[in-house]
Design a protein around this motif. Structure first.
Motif, PDB file in Angstrom:
ATOM      1  N   MET A  53      32.757-107.985 -37.181  1.00 51.44           N
ATOM      2  CA  MET A  53      33.318-107.520 -38.134  1.00 51.44           C
ATOM      3  C   MET A  53      33.702-106.092 -37.791  1.00 51.44           C
ATOM      4  O   MET A  53      33.028-105.472 -37.316  1.00 51.44           O
ATOM      5  CB  MET A  53      31.287-107.730 -38.918  1.00 51.44           C
ATOM      6  N   THR A  54      34.823-106.478 -38.917  1.00 48.44           N
ATOM      7  CA  THR A  54      35.774-105.494 -38.915  1.00 48.44           C
ATOM      8  C   THR A  54      35.229-103.674 -39.309  1.00 48.44           C
ATOM      9  O   THR A  54      34.193-104.134 -39.866  1.00 48.44           O
ATOM     10  CB  THR A  54      37.355-105.393 -38.636  1.00 48.44           C
ATOM     11  N   THR A  55      35.919-102.436 -39.326  1.00 50.18           N
ATOM     12  CA  THR A  55      35.156-101.634 -39.718  1.00 50.18           C
ATOM     13  C   THR A  55      35.513-101.447 -41.206  1.00 50.18           C
ATOM     14  O   THR A  55      34.366-101.279 -42.041  1.00 50.18           O
ATOM     15  CB  THR A  55      35.846-100.525 -38.684  1.00 50.18           C
ATOM     16  N   ASN A  87      34.993-104.500 -43.482  1.00 54.49           N
ATOM     17  CA  ASN A  87      34.608-104.745 -43.415  1.00 54.49           C
ATOM     18  C   ASN A  87      33.613-104.453 -43.496  1.00 54.49           C
ATOM     19  O   ASN A  87      32.934-104.679 -44.610  1.00 54.49           O
ATOM     20  CB  ASN A  87      34.508-105.702 -42.691  1.00 54.49           C
ATOM     21  N   LYS A  88      33.146-103.721 -42.781  1.00 52.89           N
ATOM     22  CA  LYS A  88      31.512-102.901 -42.874  1.00 52.89           C
ATOM     23  C   LYS A  88      32.011-101.652 -44.005  1.00 52.89           C
ATOM     24  O   LYS A  88      30.750-101.610 -44.383  1.00 52.89           O
ATOM     25  CB  LYS A  88      31.118-102.207 -41.439  1.00 52.89           C
ATOM     26  N   ARG A  89      32.915-101.366 -44.155  1.00 52.44           N
ATOM     27  CA  ARG A  89      32.839-100.484 -44.899  1.00 52.44           C
ATOM     28  C   ARG A  89      32.923-101.279 -46.442  1.00 52.44           C
ATOM     29  O   ARG A  89      31.823-100.466 -47.613  1.00 52.44           O
ATOM     30  CB  ARG A  89      34.097 -99.784 -44.758  1.00 52.44           C
ATOM     31  N   ARG A  90      33.464-102.015 -46.673  1.00 55.64           N
ATOM     32  CA  ARG A  90      33.038-103.019 -48.433  1.00 55.64           C
ATOM     33  C   ARG A  90      31.989-103.285 -48.559  1.00 55.64           C
ATOM     34  O   ARG A  90      30.980-102.998 -49.237  1.00 55.64           O
ATOM     35  CB  ARG A  90      33.987-103.567 -48.107  1.00 55.64           C
ATOM     36  N   LEU A  91      30.884-103.588 -46.998  1.00 55.41           N
ATOM     37  CA  LEU A  91      29.813-103.756 -47.098  1.00 55.41           C
ATOM     38  C   LEU A  91      28.510-102.825 -47.899  1.00 55.41           C
ATOM     39  O   LEU A  91      27.660-102.742 -48.466  1.00 55.41           O
ATOM     40  CB  LEU A  91      29.141-104.783 -46.304  1.00 55.41           C
ATOM     41  N   ALA A  92      28.793-102.130 -47.228  1.00 59.27           N
ATOM     42  CA  ALA A  92      28.954-100.106 -47.568  1.00 59.27           C
ATOM     43  C   ALA A  92      28.467 -99.980 -49.293  1.00 59.27           C
ATOM     44  O   ALA A  92      27.320 -99.839 -49.112  1.00 59.27           O
ATOM     45  CB  ALA A  92      28.165 -99.312 -46.765  1.00 59.27           C
TER      46      ALA A  92
END
Length: 96
Positions: free
Chosen positions: A1-3, A5-10
């Motif tokens: 998972m890219t950074t 995508n991690k930010r969007r999920l957060a």
């Protein structure tokens, strides 16, 4: 998972968590009386603020400019929230 995508999920998880606060309060008291439109507007404001800040973090390379734009986005979101909540500026957005 890219950074990214991690930010969007957060951002989505934080917005959902914050929206659970008034939803939970509605179960225990009549003092909090939100309608579906209140949740939609609050969710849009939270997600819009989060995604605009994330866009600034992703696209702007200069650190001081990035911080300044992120602070400006948060201040604008706070002002919109204050207007929607209590009508600080007396615009039609407050429902007055």
């Amino acid at each position: 998972m890219t950074t990214y995508n991690k930010r969007r999920l957060a951002i989505v998880c934080i917005a959902a968590f914050l929206l659970m606060i008034p939803f939970t309060a509605m179960q225990f008291t009549n003092e909090v009386d939100w309608t579906a439109s209140d949740f939609i507007i609050a969710g849009g404001l939270l997600l819009g603020t989060g995604f605009a800040s994330e866009l600034a973090l992703r696209k702007i390379r200069n650190r001081s400019t990035r911080i300044g734009i992120t602070i400006a986005v948060v201040i604008v979101a706070f002002l919109i929230w204050a207007e929607l909540a209590v009508g600080v500026f007396g615009t039609p957005l407050a429902g007055n």
